[in-house]
Design an enzyme around this catalytic site. Structure first.
Site, PDB file in Angstrom:
ATOM      1  N   HIS A 367       0.806  -1.221   0.000  1.00  0.00           N
ATOM      2  CA  HIS A 367       0.000   0.000   0.000  1.00  0.00           C
ATOM      3  C   HIS A 367       0.833   1.262   0.000  1.00  0.00           C
ATOM      4  CE1 HIS A 367      -3.390  -2.712   0.654  1.00  0.00           C
ATOM      5  NE2 HIS A 367      -3.914  -1.853  -0.180  1.00  0.00           N
ATOM      6  N   CYS A 680      -8.755  -2.558 -12.072  1.00  0.00           N
ATOM      7  CA  CYS A 680      -8.234  -1.401 -11.339  1.00  0.00           C
ATOM      8  C   CYS A 680      -7.021  -1.747 -10.489  1.00  0.00           C
ATOM      9  CB  CYS A 680      -9.315  -0.743 -10.500  1.00  0.00           C
ATOM     10  SG  CYS A 680      -9.940  -1.794  -9.184  1.00  0.00           S
TER      11      CYS A 680
HETATM   12  C1  PEP Z   1      -6.717  -4.628  -5.764  1.00  0.00           C
HETATM   13  O1  PEP Z   1      -6.764  -5.461  -4.857  1.00  0.00           O
HETATM   14  O2  PEP Z   1      -6.289  -4.879  -6.905  1.00  0.00           O
HETATM   15  C2  PEP Z   1      -7.178  -3.254  -5.518  1.00  0.00           C
HETATM   16  C3  PEP Z   1      -7.305  -2.410  -6.521  1.00  0.00           C
HETATM   17  O3  PEP Z   1      -7.412  -2.884  -4.233  1.00  0.00           O
HETATM   18  P1  PEP Z   1      -6.275  -2.576  -3.159  1.00  0.00           P
HETATM   19  O4  PEP Z   1      -4.962  -2.537  -3.884  1.00  0.00           O
HETATM   20  O5  PEP Z   1      -6.624  -1.287  -2.529  1.00  0.00           O
HETATM   21  O6  PEP Z   1      -6.375  -3.736  -2.223  1.00  0.00           O
END
Ligand code: PEP
Ligand code: MG
Length: 755
Positions: A367, A680
């Site tokens: 993250h 995404c």
């Molecule tokens: C994913 O898991 O690909 C996503 C877009 O969400 P995050 O990266 O916030 O878990």
């Protein structure tokens, strides 16, 4: 307890006086070797300093030929001195010439000395030089004498690190502590950053090495260890879980070490040689680091982190120095250097002063990497030992695309990288010129490029990049920067300011995706064995509906009279979506009852990131208005490979047949059902991966702002039908290969598709 011999304390006191004398570095060093030789009743004492060319140079001696100073040099690994530098271990011999590594330097006149004791001069686990005493007579050095020499070496380490010795080095030689390094890590976020290093967790500066009052230092050490143990107990027993973010077994390990009699004995012994409590901690940690860094056993090297952590906590306890760098200490062009860092910690820094991030750990889909990308910062991850190799303020350059880190680069390299940064800026300029060009492939296929966001600072990028919508707004980031849980009013304001910032541009808000590694500092968190598989995202929302309902109400109110899209994270079965939708509809009824304006249109969708969804796609598609594939999570679960664990990062490639087949299944079903589907996750923003996704049938991709230009350039050069004709037969191939990357890259190169 055994008392300390008076000798070493007296020596340290004398050396402290010498350190304070207003003389030049050579005189100081000459006096130091005289004091050491006399105190240790040795005929010889010599200091060798490691140069940037890897050779050890004699910088001062008492007892050997003075003419040899700055003349005699040796390779690391050559002779006894070289051996000590290489092994970072002390060496005591009663007959030096009998040792197989002995090599004779005639200009020094050392042939008449038989016994030899040498210790490495260490700092942060790195060897800076070697300190040696020699005696004419054959004698065995006592354990205590080795200790004393090691402690003395610490003083020399500080002197070398201060840069003072550079002034007396012969012209053209650079001592190794200032040497420039090129390190290779992992590319995490593209971009070039030039600036000055800032340690996210600043190294505690131990300014006073020599104890004034031994009893007092012993007592300080005892108190600090006791306080450390209490704080560890508290952390583990749950009173201070919120915000700790630490994993329970790491804490348990630290507690075990904090109670380890061997560790405490070594600390006490170091104090008894005449050091202050904090200098003793540093001394013991230096030795441990030097030993463990050379260990080939990964488990042992892992323990080094734990020991570093603990020593660091103890040093903070003793000195009261702050744990993390404060914003007002940031230079104008800061490159943050950290072992690891949470997304929230990064957001605490003043973005305007940041130029990049280097991490010892931390992969591309962590993250902190996602937030850094959102902020447009280059990031290099997995850079070994970086926190020990740089000092605050060192010049540093990072190339996030190549995964390169240059520490203290020479002027010509700095100029070359400044040029690279300028070129990049020019390329960005070209991408910006594509802003109003629709992303349509050479064979006329239109691709919607959406933007991922999560902070208010992201929003101007929509206009700059020409993104058609915000395809993923990670609302938890707003919560992570808040100092307390935002109330309904505050949430309404937040969502309103997002919508107001991008009028006419649709925004897909994702409801809170907390838990796992996303922890809100003000919210109680729970230790879980497998947090990624634990109580997170929609699971918390459905189990604590008040939380989710508040968020939904705030979004609905903020979007009164406008269009609204909401997406739910981590949906594992259709019934979870039904419940989330029911909560949303209830909120709409509530608002209508109270006469509040509601959105003009509302679309509800899910993130596809739990593999179970792949086998209920029809069910899901019958219910939702749209889907977005969270490939970061989906792939980590499909391949059972933690997205934040660097050891398993290369276990699979998203461009492998199984990953692409799974992604194709989702695209096919959604396209058949006539429901919009996007990707995404991070793969959507990498040109080659995006090419594959388009070939699979995706017509919408959502990515970080800096990826939109490169992906659009790729789309403009692509013939989708050709890409599909290449990829689909490859997917049917059953040879079990690890990746189709090479074939896709060769295709792009042959067809002139820019990547
Ligand atoms: C994913 O898991 O690909 C996503 C877009 O969400 P995050 O990266 O916030 O878990
Ligand atoms: Mg996810």
């Amino acid at each position: 307890m055994r008392g300390a011999p008076a000798g070493p304390r007296q020596l340290l006191r004398r050396l402290r006086e010498v350190m304070a004398e207003p003389v030049n570095a050579q005189t100081r060093l000459d006096r130091i070797v005289i004091h050491i030789a006399s105190n240790m009743v040795a005929e010889v004492c010599s200091v060798y300093v490691l140069r940037s060319d890897g050779r050890l140079e004699l910088f001062a001696t008492e007892g050997l030929n003075r003419e040899a100073v700055h003349q005699t040099t040796m390779r690391a690994g050559e002779g006894l001195v070289g051996l000590i530098a290489e092994s970072a271990e002390p060496l005591a011999l009663s007959e030096a010439q009998a040792h197989p590594a002995f090599s004779y330097k005639p200009e020094t006149g050392e042939e008449i000395y038989h016994s030899f004791l040498g210790v490495p001069i260490l700092r942060g686990g790195n060897t800076l030089g070697v300190l040696v005493v020699q005696n004419r007579a054959q004698r065995a050095y006592l354990e205590e004498e080795i200790e004393v020499l090691q402690t003395t070496a610490m003083l020399l380490a500080e002197m070398i690190a201060s840069g003072e010795l550079q002034s007396i080095a012969p012209a053209g030689t650079v001592i190794s502590i200032r040497k420039s390094l090129t390190l290779t890590g992992r590319p995490v976020a593209d971009g070039v950053g030039l600036g000055h290093a800032v340690l996210h967790e600043p190294r505690v500066i131990v300014s006073q090495l020599v104890a004034e009052d031994l009893k007092k230092e012993e007592a300080r050490l005892g108190e600090a260890i006791a306080a450390l143990r209490i704080s560890m107990d508290r952390l583990i027993d749950g009173h201070e879980h919120a915000g700790a973010g630490d994993h329970r077994d790491v804490l348990e390990t630290l507690r075990l070490i904090a109670n380890d009699p061997g560790w405490m004995r070594r600390l006490r012994e170091a104090v008894l040689t005449g050091l202050t409590a904090e200098a003793a901690v540093e001394r013991v940690q230096n030795d441990t680091r030097a030993r463990l860094q050379r260990s080939t056993d990964p488990y042992m090297r892992e323990r080094l982190h734990d020991l570093d952590d603990l020593a660091n906590r103890l040093l903070h306890q003793l000195t009261g120095q702050p744990f993390v760098t404060a914003n007002d200490k940031l230079p104008e062009n800061a490159i943050l250097v950290a072992r690891t860092m949470g997304a929230a910690a990064l957001l605490d820094y003043d973005r305007r002063k940041l130029r990049g991030i280097v991490l010892e750990e931390g992969g591309a889909s962590s993250h902190v990497a996602i937030v850094a990308r959102a902020l447009g910062l280059p990031v290099v991850g997995e850079t070994p030992n970086i926190t020990n190799l740089v000092d605050d303020g060192d010049a540093i350059i990072i190339d996030g695309g190549a995964g390169e880190v240059l520490v203290r680069p020479p002027a010509d390299l700095q100029a070359a990288y400044a040029e690279k940064a300028r070129l990049r800026a020019r390329r960005q300029e070209q991408y910006r010129s594509l802003r109003d060009t629709p992303a349509v492939s050479r064979d006329g296929v239109a691709i919607d490029l959406h933007m991922n966001a999560g902070l208010l600072v992201d929003l101007p990028h929509v206009r700059e990049t020409g993104a058609v919508s915000i395809g993923l707004f990670r609302t938890e980031l707003l919560f992570m920067v808040a100092s307390q849980f935002p109330r309904l009013r505050e949430q309404i304001e937040l969502y309103k300011s997002v919508l107001d910032a991008v009028p006419g541009v649709p925004v897909t808000f994702r409801t809170l995706d907390i838990g796992g590694d996303k922890i809100l500092p003000y919210m109680r968190s729970f230790e879980e064995e497998n947090p990624a598989l634990g109580w997170r995202a929609i699971r918390i929302g459905l189990d604590r509906p008040a939380l989710l309902r508040y968020q939904l109400r705030a979004m609905l109110m903020a979007a009164g009279g406008r269009e609204l899209r909401i997406m739910f994270p981590m949906i594992a079965e259709a019934e979870e979506f039904d419940r989330a939708r029911e909560l949303t509809l209830r909120e709409i009824r509530h608002l209508e009852r109270h006469g509040h304006p509601t959105p003009t249109s509302l679309k509800l969708g899910i993130m596809v990131e739990v593999p179970s969804v792949l086998w209920q796609l029809e069910d899901m598609l019958g219910r939702v208005d749209f889907m977005s594939v969270g490939s970061n999570d989906l792939l980590q679960y499909l391949f059972a490979a933690d997205r934040d664990n660097k050891r398993v990062q290369d276990r699979f490639d998203p461009l492998s047949a199984p990953a692409l087949r799974a992604l194709k299944l989702i695209a096919d079903k959604a396209n058949n059902a006539g429901k919009p589907v996007t990707v995404c996750g991070e793969i959507g923003g990498r040109p080659l991966e995006a090419l594959a996704l388009i070939a699979l049938g995706y017509r919408g991709l959502s990515m970080s702002p800096s990826a939109i230009g490169p992906v659009k350039a790729m789309v403009l050069g692509l013939n989708v039908a050709e890409a599909r004709d290449l990829l689909l037969p490859l997917l049917d191939r059953h040879d079990g290969g690890h990746s189709l990357r090479a074939e896709l890259r060769a295709f792009a190169e042959a067809k002139g598709v820019p990547l």
